[in-house]
Motif scaffolding. Structure first.
Motif, PDB file in Angstrom:
ATOM      1  N   HIS A   1      -3.714 -16.135   1.348  1.00 20.23           N
ATOM      2  CA  HIS A   1      -4.724 -15.073   1.370  1.00 20.23           C
ATOM      3  C   HIS A   1      -6.098 -15.670   1.613  1.00 20.23           C
ATOM      4  O   HIS A   1      -6.471 -16.669   1.002  1.00 20.23           O
ATOM      5  CB  HIS A   1      -4.720 -14.320   0.035  1.00 20.23           C
ATOM      6  N   SER A   2      -6.800 -15.112   2.503  1.00 17.47           N
ATOM      7  CA  SER A   2      -8.127 -15.620   2.830  1.00 17.47           C
ATOM      8  C   SER A   2      -9.110 -15.163   1.766  1.00 17.47           C
ATOM      9  O   SER A   2      -9.463 -13.985   1.686  1.00 17.47           O
ATOM     10  CB  SER A   2      -8.572 -15.106   4.207  1.00 17.47           C
TER      11      SER A   2
ATOM     12  N   ASP B   1     -10.782  -8.346  -4.216  1.00 20.95           N
ATOM     13  CA  ASP B   1     -10.948  -7.386  -3.127  1.00 20.95           C
ATOM     14  C   ASP B   1      -9.953  -7.693  -2.020  1.00 20.95           C
ATOM     15  O   ASP B   1      -9.995  -8.764  -1.405  1.00 20.95           O
ATOM     16  CB  ASP B   1     -12.370  -7.439  -2.576  1.00 20.95           C
ATOM     17  N   GLY B   2      -9.046  -6.744  -1.765  1.00 20.53           N
ATOM     18  CA  GLY B   2      -8.088  -6.895  -0.676  1.00 20.53           C
ATOM     19  C   GLY B   2      -8.530  -6.118   0.549  1.00 20.53           C
ATOM     20  O   GLY B   2      -9.578  -5.475   0.562  1.00 20.53           O
ATOM     21  N   LYS B   3      -7.714  -6.152   1.556  1.00 21.31           N
ATOM     22  CA  LYS B   3      -8.057  -5.448   2.791  1.00 21.31           C
ATOM     23  C   LYS B   3      -8.070  -3.935   2.604  1.00 21.31           C
ATOM     24  O   LYS B   3      -8.804  -3.232   3.293  1.00 21.31           O
ATOM     25  CB  LYS B   3      -7.050  -5.820   3.888  1.00 21.31           C
ATOM     26  N   LEU B   4      -7.259  -3.436   1.674  1.00 25.79           N
ATOM     27  CA  LEU B   4      -7.166  -1.990   1.454  1.00 25.79           C
ATOM     28  C   LEU B   4      -7.837  -1.555   0.151  1.00 25.79           C
ATOM     29  O   LEU B   4      -7.624  -0.439  -0.311  1.00 25.79           O
ATOM     30  CB  LEU B   4      -5.696  -1.557   1.449  1.00 25.79           C
TER      31      LEU B   4
END
Length: 584
Positions: A70-71, A106-109
């Motif tokens: 995960h970036s 904080d994720g992409k969604l």
């Protein structure tokens, strides 16, 4: 075959050495660490800790997808990584065998949540300490919790915070917002007037539509940082930061009035929304918000009576708390027979005879002491207890007449006047109540007089007219109490079946010192004579007043000059003592 007991089987000494198995039965755990981690259904990895540095030894594919690959970019996620490392390092130094904690990133969604556990692996000589780390993705559960909490804290109709959500919003702003040293906050409570009439006449759907529209308009009047909530059926409240004290609050009130000034269209009707507004201001930011909300609601109750914006003042909340105590204790007193009736004599001014008594409710409470009728009757009207209170008074007055008759051996030539509240007249079947009171006591209708005020007739003239004629069918006399203080016109007075006018004590008690009041009393007496009505003067406290009214031709009087209100037994003795004759 010869049988043998299991007890007789030879038993050998057990060996401490484990049984040997075939080659390959016990795998090399260190060599197959990846397989063990891959078998776990959740995110899993093994870390080593050496020289205060946490190093990844091995992780399964789930770990690679969730964490390693995960970036982690951005200042916020960097802070989360540092926080995670601090938690793990604190656990390692704690000496505990295991620990658990939750991390958010904080994720992409959107936000992602993981419940993490970490435990120590057995120490092996010659290598740094190893730790097993696992994580369960709780993002969906937290989303469900968040939605449920939002529903719990929100009003389903307007989507505004409800009473509980309002409190949490206030706490959050007080704790996290930047407040100047001299700042304070205020609560503005708003009560929609006549909302129940919309529900009754147009239905609940129209009522809901009205609330939604009002909520939108109120929201448009807010400043940045203000919070609007629906805290009751037709009650709204606003939390506002006040940099300039009361002037800021009054500015918001003006914006509210402007927002609600234009009519709201419901179906084919245009409805003008009236509201009562009360404000309460905090002294400082340490004030309990719930206490300030209660003060604002106490102020709005006063605003409903005064018709003006009310600012909470010291003592109002105590008054509200006392009214609540009175309501609670009055409910118990009505259920347990804690009230009594006192009887004030009505004297024929020309002959001195006792023509009857006015029944007056009295209440001595164990906790509250003696409560004034002015106080508890007002609470009864506000709370709806006036209906059982009025019924009790009517039944008790009729029963008192019946007991006096039994004690005397025949019907006494006196009656009892019973007061009717306008609210009781609007909510109760008063005619049926009096019919039952007369039937249960066996008393004739002409001995029970109903006293009502002008305001009771003005509130609903058609209903009042039907009631009065129903009472006349019971042969009951009808008296208009406090005459001269209301707004009834002569035409309605002439058309109603009224027998007696009672001149209010405000005209009588100071009549001899005020020529204007003498003129008013003479005018009422002249009016009554032309309409063939009898007149009772209240508030006669001196012999001079009694003689003056006697000369004017007034029929009947009551007041402290003759007697104060007394108990049932004392009233009977008072009548018997004056039975034959006594001059004024």
């Amino acid at each position: 075959m010869e049988s043998m007991s299991v007890r007789n089987l030879p038993v050998g000494q057990a060996s401490d050495t484990p049984l040997a198995g075939e080659d390959g039965v016990h795998p090399d755990i260190t060599a197959r660490m990846t397989d063990w981690l891959s078998a776990l259904p959740q995110v899993a990895a093994i870390f080593a800790f050496e020289n205060n540095v946490i190093n990844l030894v091995e992780g399964n594919s789930r770990f690679d997808m969730a964490f390693h690959a995960h970036s982690e970019t951005g200042a916020r996620n960097s802070r989360i990584i540092n926080e995670w490392r601090e938690r793990v390092t604190a656990f390692i130094h704690s000496g505990r065998d295991s620990d658990s904690f939750e991390i958010r990133r904080d994720g992409k969604l959107g936000p992602e949540y993981f419940l993490c556990t970490i435990g120590r692996l057995p120490a092996v000589e010659g290598r740094p300490e190893h730790y097993l780390f696992t994580a369960i993705d709780r993002t969906s559960e937290r989303a469900i919790e968040k939605n449920l909490r939002r529903e719990l804290l929100s009003d389903g109709l307007t989507a505004l915070p409800n009473r509980t959500g309002f409190g949490e919003e206030i706490d959050d702003r007080l704790a996290n917002a930047l407040w100047p040293d001299n700042a304070q906050f205020g609560i503005i409570a708003i009560d929609l007037s006549r909302f129940s009439r919309v529900n009754e006449s147009l239905g609940p759907m129209a009522g809901d539509e009205l609330l939604i529209t009002v909520a939108k308009r109120l929201k448009s009047s807010l400043r940045q940082g203000d919070v609007l909530a629906r805290i009751g059926g037709n009650d709204f409240a606003i939390f506002a930061r006040l940099n300039n004290g009361l002037s800021d609050a009054l500015h918001i009130v003006q914006r509210i009035r402007e927002a609600l000034s234009s009519p709201i269209r419901l179906s084919d009707l245009q409805i003008r929304v009236d509201c009562a507004i009360g404000c309460a201001l905090s002294i400082n930011l340490d004030d309990d918000p719930d206490d300030v909300v209660r003060k604002a609601q106490a102020a709005v109750k006063i605003a409903k009576r005064s018709g003006k914006v009310e600012i909470y003042r010291n003592g109002v909340l105590k008054e509200a708390q006392r009214r609540f105590s009175i309501e609670s204790r009055l409910r118990d007193a009505l259920a347990q027979g804690g009230l009594t009736l006192a009887y004030q004599p009505l004297i024929h001014l020309q002959t001195g005879e006792i023509t009857g008594f006015e029944a007056l409710a009295r209440w001595d409470d164990e906790e509250l002491g003696r409560v004034s009728p002015v106080e508890f009757i007002a609470v009864a009207e506000e709370s709806g207890l006036i209906t059982p209170l009025g019924r009790w008074a009517a039944y008790e007055a009729a029963q008192a007449l019946s007991r006096w008759d039994a004690k005397f051996g025949q019907a006494l030539p006196v009656g009892v006047n019973v007061n009717l509240s306008p609210i009781q007249m609007a909510r109760d079947d008063v005619a049926s109540m009096f019919e039952e009171a007369l039937r249960y006591s066996g008393v004739a209708g002409n001995r029970l007089t109903a006293e009502l005020t002008e305001s009771a007739i003005i509130a609903d003239p058609d209903k009042a007219r039907k009631l009065l004629f129903a009472l006349k069918d019971l042969q009951m006399p009808i008296a208009m109490d406090d005459f001269g203080t209301g707004f009834s016109n002569l035409a309605s007075l002439h058309s109603l079946p009224i027998d007696i006018l009672k001149i209010d004590r405000s005209f009588v008690s100071s009549m001899l010192e005020d020529r204007d009041k003498v003129v008013i009393v003479r005018t009422i007496l002249s009016l009554a004579e032309s309409l063939n009505l009898k007149v009772t003067a209240e508030g006669i406290e001196t012999q001079e007043l009694a003689h003056a009214l006697q000369k004017m031709g007034c029929w009947q009087g009551q007041g402290y000059y003759f007697a104060k209100a007394m108990s049932e037994g004392e009233a009977f003795d008072y009548w018997r003592a004056r039975w034959n004759f006594e001059t004024v």
